[in-house]
Motif scaffolding. Structure first.
Motif, PDB file in Angstrom:
ATOM      1  N   LEU A 195      15.950  10.062  -3.118  1.00  0.00           N
ATOM      2  CA  LEU A 195      14.689   9.706  -3.770  1.00  0.00           C
ATOM      3  C   LEU A 195      14.093   8.522  -3.023  1.00  0.00           C
ATOM      4  CD1 LEU A 195      12.640  10.080  -6.037  1.00  0.00           C
ATOM      5  CD2 LEU A 195      14.002   8.532  -7.452  1.00  0.00           C
ATOM      6  N   GLY A 196      13.255   8.822  -2.047  1.00  0.00           N
ATOM      7  CA  GLY A 196      12.678   7.770  -1.235  1.00  0.00           C
ATOM      8  C   GLY A 196      11.785   8.352  -0.170  1.00  0.00           C
ATOM      9  N   VAL A 197      11.240   7.491   0.655  1.00  0.00           N
ATOM     10  CA  VAL A 197      10.345   7.943   1.717  1.00  0.00           C
ATOM     11  C   VAL A 197      10.575   7.099   2.959  1.00  0.00           C
ATOM     12  CG1 VAL A 197       8.453   6.445   0.960  1.00  0.00           C
ATOM     13  CG2 VAL A 197       7.949   8.487   2.311  1.00  0.00           C
ATOM     14  N   ASP A 198      10.611   7.745   4.112  1.00  0.00           N
ATOM     15  CA  ASP A 198      10.758   7.062   5.387  1.00  0.00           C
ATOM     16  C   ASP A 198       9.381   6.693   5.935  1.00  0.00           C
ATOM     17  OD1 ASP A 198      13.503   7.376   5.343  1.00  0.00           O
ATOM     18  OD2 ASP A 198      13.440   9.269   6.444  1.00  0.00           O
ATOM     19  N   TYR A 199       9.330   5.608   6.695  1.00  0.00           N
ATOM     20  CA  TYR A 199       8.082   5.192   7.351  1.00  0.00           C
ATOM     21  C   TYR A 199       7.625   6.274   8.330  1.00  0.00           C
ATOM     22  CZ  TYR A 199       4.891   2.180  10.076  1.00  0.00           C
ATOM     23  OH  TYR A 199       3.798   1.634  10.725  1.00  0.00           O
ATOM     24  N   PHE A 200       8.521   6.669   9.239  1.00  0.00           N
ATOM     25  CA  PHE A 200       8.239   7.784  10.159  1.00  0.00           C
ATOM     26  C   PHE A 200       8.630   9.058   9.417  1.00  0.00           C
ATOM     27  CE2 PHE A 200       8.824   4.132  12.957  1.00  0.00           C
ATOM     28  CZ  PHE A 200       7.760   4.257  13.835  1.00  0.00           C
ATOM     29  N   TYR A 201       7.751   9.518   8.551  1.00  0.00           N
ATOM     30  CA  TYR A 201       8.076  10.568   7.589  1.00  0.00           C
ATOM     31  C   TYR A 201       8.461  11.879   8.276  1.00  0.00           C
ATOM     32  CZ  TYR A 201       7.607  13.527   3.460  1.00  0.00           C
ATOM     33  OH  TYR A 201       7.852  14.406   2.436  1.00  0.00           O
ATOM     34  N   MET A 241       0.817  -1.204   0.000  1.00  0.00           N
ATOM     35  CA  MET A 241       0.000   0.000   0.000  1.00  0.00           C
ATOM     36  C   MET A 241       0.854   1.259   0.000  1.00  0.00           C
ATOM     37  SD  MET A 241      -3.019  -1.182   2.638  1.00  0.00           S
ATOM     38  CE  MET A 241      -1.865  -1.904   3.789  1.00  0.00           C
ATOM     39  N   LYS A 242       1.898   1.266   0.834  1.00  0.00           N
ATOM     40  CA  LYS A 242       2.728   2.448   0.926  1.00  0.00           C
ATOM     41  C   LYS A 242       3.705   2.551  -0.235  1.00  0.00           C
ATOM     42  CE  LYS A 242       2.559   2.321   5.977  1.00  0.00           C
ATOM     43  NZ  LYS A 242       2.075   0.961   6.171  1.00  0.00           N
ATOM     44  N   LEU A 243       3.756   1.517  -1.091  1.00  0.00           N
ATOM     45  CA  LEU A 243       4.716   1.530  -2.186  1.00  0.00           C
ATOM     46  C   LEU A 243       4.448   2.664  -3.157  1.00  0.00           C
ATOM     47  CD1 LEU A 243       4.996  -2.292  -2.902  1.00  0.00           C
ATOM     48  CD2 LEU A 243       6.652  -0.814  -1.806  1.00  0.00           C
ATOM     49  N   LYS A 244       3.203   3.136  -3.214  1.00  0.00           N
ATOM     50  CA  LYS A 244       2.886   4.224  -4.123  1.00  0.00           C
ATOM     51  C   LYS A 244       3.650   5.495  -3.770  1.00  0.00           C
ATOM     52  CE  LYS A 244      -1.796   2.510  -5.021  1.00  0.00           C
ATOM     53  NZ  LYS A 244      -3.231   2.789  -4.901  1.00  0.00           N
ATOM     54  N   THR A 245       4.019   5.617  -2.502  1.00  0.00           N
ATOM     55  CA  THR A 245       4.705   6.830  -2.068  1.00  0.00           C
ATOM     56  C   THR A 245       6.076   6.989  -2.712  1.00  0.00           C
ATOM     57  OG1 THR A 245       5.640   5.691  -0.171  1.00  0.00           O
ATOM     58  CG2 THR A 245       3.543   6.778   0.156  1.00  0.00           C
ATOM     59  N   ILE A 246       6.716   5.865  -3.028  1.00  0.00           N
ATOM     60  CA  ILE A 246       8.062   5.938  -3.591  1.00  0.00           C
ATOM     61  C   ILE A 246       8.064   6.627  -4.948  1.00  0.00           C
ATOM     62  CG2 ILE A 246       7.896   3.645  -4.621  1.00  0.00           C
ATOM     63  CD1 ILE A 246      11.045   5.258  -3.227  1.00  0.00           C
ATOM     64  N   ILE A 247       6.959   6.511  -5.652  1.00  0.00           N
ATOM     65  CA  ILE A 247       6.880   7.058  -6.998  1.00  0.00           C
ATOM     66  C   ILE A 247       6.701   8.567  -6.966  1.00  0.00           C
ATOM     67  CG2 ILE A 247       5.557   6.972  -9.160  1.00  0.00           C
ATOM     68  CD1 ILE A 247       4.710   4.141  -8.379  1.00  0.00           C
ATOM     69  N   THR A 248       6.039   9.062  -5.927  1.00  0.00           N
ATOM     70  CA  THR A 248       5.639  10.465  -5.914  1.00  0.00           C
ATOM     71  C   THR A 248       6.399  11.340  -4.940  1.00  0.00           C
ATOM     72  OG1 THR A 248       3.928   9.965  -4.304  1.00  0.00           O
ATOM     73  CG2 THR A 248       3.303   9.879  -6.628  1.00  0.00           C
ATOM     74  N   HIS A 271       8.876   0.005  13.157  1.00  0.00           N
ATOM     75  CA  HIS A 271       7.681   0.156  12.325  1.00  0.00           C
ATOM     76  C   HIS A 271       6.656  -0.958  12.565  1.00  0.00           C
ATOM     77  CE1 HIS A 271       8.928  -3.181   9.742  1.00  0.00           C
ATOM     78  NE2 HIS A 271      10.134  -2.651   9.664  1.00  0.00           N
ATOM     79  N   GLY A 272       5.489  -0.778  11.978  1.00  0.00           N
ATOM     80  CA  GLY A 272       4.410  -1.740  12.115  1.00  0.00           C
ATOM     81  C   GLY A 272       4.276  -2.657  10.910  1.00  0.00           C
ATOM     82  N   MET A 273       3.104  -3.251  10.777  1.00  0.00           N
ATOM     83  CA  MET A 273       2.801  -4.167   9.679  1.00  0.00           C
ATOM     84  C   MET A 273       2.943  -3.462   8.335  1.00  0.00           C
ATOM     85  SD  MET A 273      -0.813  -6.149   9.101  1.00  0.00           S
ATOM     86  CE  MET A 273      -0.971  -7.602   8.082  1.00  0.00           C
ATOM     87  N   PHE A 274       3.536  -4.137   7.368  1.00  0.00           N
ATOM     88  CA  PHE A 274       3.831  -3.564   6.058  1.00  0.00           C
ATOM     89  C   PHE A 274       4.736  -2.333   6.184  1.00  0.00           C
ATOM     90  CE2 PHE A 274      -0.094  -5.825   4.695  1.00  0.00           C
ATOM     91  CZ  PHE A 274       0.475  -6.589   3.694  1.00  0.00           C
ATOM     92  N   GLY A 275       5.501  -2.277   7.272  1.00  0.00           N
ATOM     93  CA  GLY A 275       6.370  -1.135   7.505  1.00  0.00           C
ATOM     94  C   GLY A 275       7.760  -1.325   6.935  1.00  0.00           C
ATOM     95  N   PHE A 276       8.581  -0.279   7.090  1.00  0.00           N
ATOM     96  CA  PHE A 276       9.920  -0.252   6.510  1.00  0.00           C
ATOM     97  C   PHE A 276      10.715   0.845   7.196  1.00  0.00           C
ATOM     98  CE2 PHE A 276       6.734   2.015   4.023  1.00  0.00           C
ATOM     99  CZ  PHE A 276       7.221   3.307   4.024  1.00  0.00           C
ATOM    100  N   THR A 277      11.997   0.926   6.924  1.00  0.00           N
ATOM    101  CA  THR A 277      12.770   2.086   7.356  1.00  0.00           C
ATOM    102  C   THR A 277      12.635   3.150   6.275  1.00  0.00           C
ATOM    103  OG1 THR A 277      14.712   0.947   6.436  1.00  0.00           O
ATOM    104  CG2 THR A 277      14.449   0.924   8.824  1.00  0.00           C
ATOM    105  N   ARG A 278      13.259   2.877   5.125  1.00  0.00           N
ATOM    106  CA  ARG A 278      13.120   3.775   3.975  1.00  0.00           C
ATOM    107  C   ARG A 278      12.934   2.942   2.714  1.00  0.00           C
ATOM    108  NH1 ARG A 278      17.728   7.038   3.898  1.00  0.00           N
ATOM    109  NH2 ARG A 278      16.528   8.652   4.929  1.00  0.00           N
ATOM    110  N   LEU A 279      12.029   3.370   1.870  1.00  0.00           N
ATOM    111  CA  LEU A 279      11.885   2.794   0.532  1.00  0.00           C
ATOM    112  C   LEU A 279      12.569   3.731  -0.433  1.00  0.00           C
ATOM    113  CD1 LEU A 279       8.158   1.598   0.501  1.00  0.00           C
ATOM    114  CD2 LEU A 279      10.216   0.269   1.023  1.00  0.00           C
ATOM    115  N   GLY A 280      13.628   3.253  -1.070  1.00  0.00           N
ATOM    116  CA  GLY A 280      14.365   4.104  -1.986  1.00  0.00           C
ATOM    117  C   GLY A 280      15.644   4.618  -1.360  1.00  0.00           C
ATOM    118  N   THR A 281      16.210   5.631  -1.976  1.00  0.00           N
ATOM    119  CA  THR A 281      17.478   6.200  -1.534  1.00  0.00           C
ATOM    120  C   THR A 281      17.252   7.432  -0.672  1.00  0.00           C
ATOM    121  OG1 THR A 281      17.658   7.638  -3.474  1.00  0.00           O
ATOM    122  CG2 THR A 281      18.532   5.396  -3.680  1.00  0.00           C
ATOM    123  N   THR A 282      18.344   7.991  -0.157  1.00  0.00           N
ATOM    124  CA  THR A 282      18.242   9.197   0.653  1.00  0.00           C
ATOM    125  C   THR A 282      17.655  10.354  -0.144  1.00  0.00           C
ATOM    126  OG1 THR A 282      20.160   8.518   1.957  1.00  0.00           O
ATOM    127  CG2 THR A 282      19.543  10.842   2.047  1.00  0.00           C
TER     128      THR A 282
END
Length: 321
Positions: free
Chosen positions: A60-66, A1-8, A47-58
């Motif tokens: 170009l990416g997004v942190d879970y705790f944004y 679900m949160k994968l869409k954030t990496i694109i935008t 993080h929680g379920m379906f969580g992560f640290t960062r998706l992508g690079t520093t």
């Protein structure tokens, strides 16, 4: 679900982020603006379920705790985010977290850490208190699933829906997340995750590992327990806060369907999230708003989630933690 954030998303981090072999992520700044969040012990996020640290690079990416970790670092905190399986049992996630807690202690020379967990991250950080209380100064849970979520019970009882979510979540989304994190070897199991998150599974876990910080009713738990660990929590009670946040709007309708009420943040019941000193349990926040997702989209009348974490760090500082 949160994968869409990496694109935008383009995340601007005022500092230098480093990911170690274990998946541990640190955020530092050359010169903090203040010492408002400078705690005695390092702050470690989970993080929680379906969580992560960062998706992508520093860049170009997004942190879970944004935007949370950079803000704390700018205000003097020594802060880390941990990387555990997006879909797994509390015990397995806890063992993964324990390795990274040990790494933080080795890197900093500190005797203890302040742990902060969101959603399934709540029981996960409590696992560290269970097996190694001497390494924990405090636990702070944000919408922690200490008494579970009926959403998980309902999914476990719906075979067709569970099968569909297994294909989508266990074999597509979660592996893609760990791949984008650079740690594709992390295991994932939807069934074990749902059991840990369910009200039934949570009750069994709490019976096996009781804690005075978990209240029997909808009140406060014990703030300081006999092992010397402090406990705090907060949560929200909103299901929709911004019409532009399509991901939030989709998942935040699950708890109202399961509980047949809106006394929840869209995924976790308000009372089930109570733990230790309840700072507040009625923020106008959804489950994703609590971690400043999706990309800070929230109600204009709601508090800034980043400021809540900054205030908690100051609270820990004043407590001598």
């Amino acid at each position: 679900m949160k994968l869409k954030t990496i694109i935008t998303s383009l995340i601007c981090v005022a500092g230098i982020s480093t990911t170690h072999a274990s998946g541990l992520q640190s955020v530092t700044v050359n010169k903090p603006n203040s010492d408002y969040a400078k705690t005695k012990y390092p702050i470690v996020f989970n993080h929680g379920m379906f969580g992560f640290t960062r998706l992508g690079t520093t860049s170009l990416g997004v942190d879970y705790f944004y935007q949370v970790l950079p803000d704390l670092a700018r205000n003097g905190a020594t802060v880390y985010a941990t990387q555990v399986s997006p879909l797994e049992s509390t015990e397995l996630r806890g063992e993964q977290l324990l390795q990274q807690v040990d790494e933080v202690l080795a890197l900093t020379g500190a005797e203890k850490v302040n742990l902060i967990g969101h959603s399934h991250g709540g029981p996960t950080i409590r696992y560290i208190e269970i097996v190694a209380p001497e390494k924990v100064a405090s636990l702070t849970a944000v919408a922690g699933t200490f008494k579970g979520s009926k959403v998980a019970d309902d999914l476990l009882g719906n075979a067709p829906l569970k099968a569909m979510l297994t294909v989508l979540g266990q074999y597509i989304i979660a592996p893609l997340e760990t791949l984008l994190e650079g740690n594709p070897s992390l295991p994932n199991n939807l069934n074990r995750s749902l059991i840990s998150l369910s009200e039934k599974g949570s009750a069994e876990f709490n019976a096996k590992y009781p804690s005075a910080a978990i209240p029997n009713d909808c009140g406060h738990g014990q703030n300081l327990t006999s092992n010397g660990v402090y406990h705090y929590s907060w949560t929200g009670v909103a299901q929709a806060t911004n019409v532009l946040d399509a991901v939030d709007l989709a998942i935040s309708q699950l708890a109202p369907l399961s509980y047949k009420n809106k006394d929840n943040d869209g995924l976790v019941s308000r009372c089930n999230a109570h733990f230790g000193q309840v700072i507040r349990d009625d923020y106008k926040q959804t489950h994703l708003d609590e971690i400043n997702q999706l990309l800070s989209l929230r109600s204009v009348f709601a508090p800034d989630p980043v400021s809540l974490y900054r205030q908690q760090a100051n609270r820990l500082k004043l407590q001598g933690l």
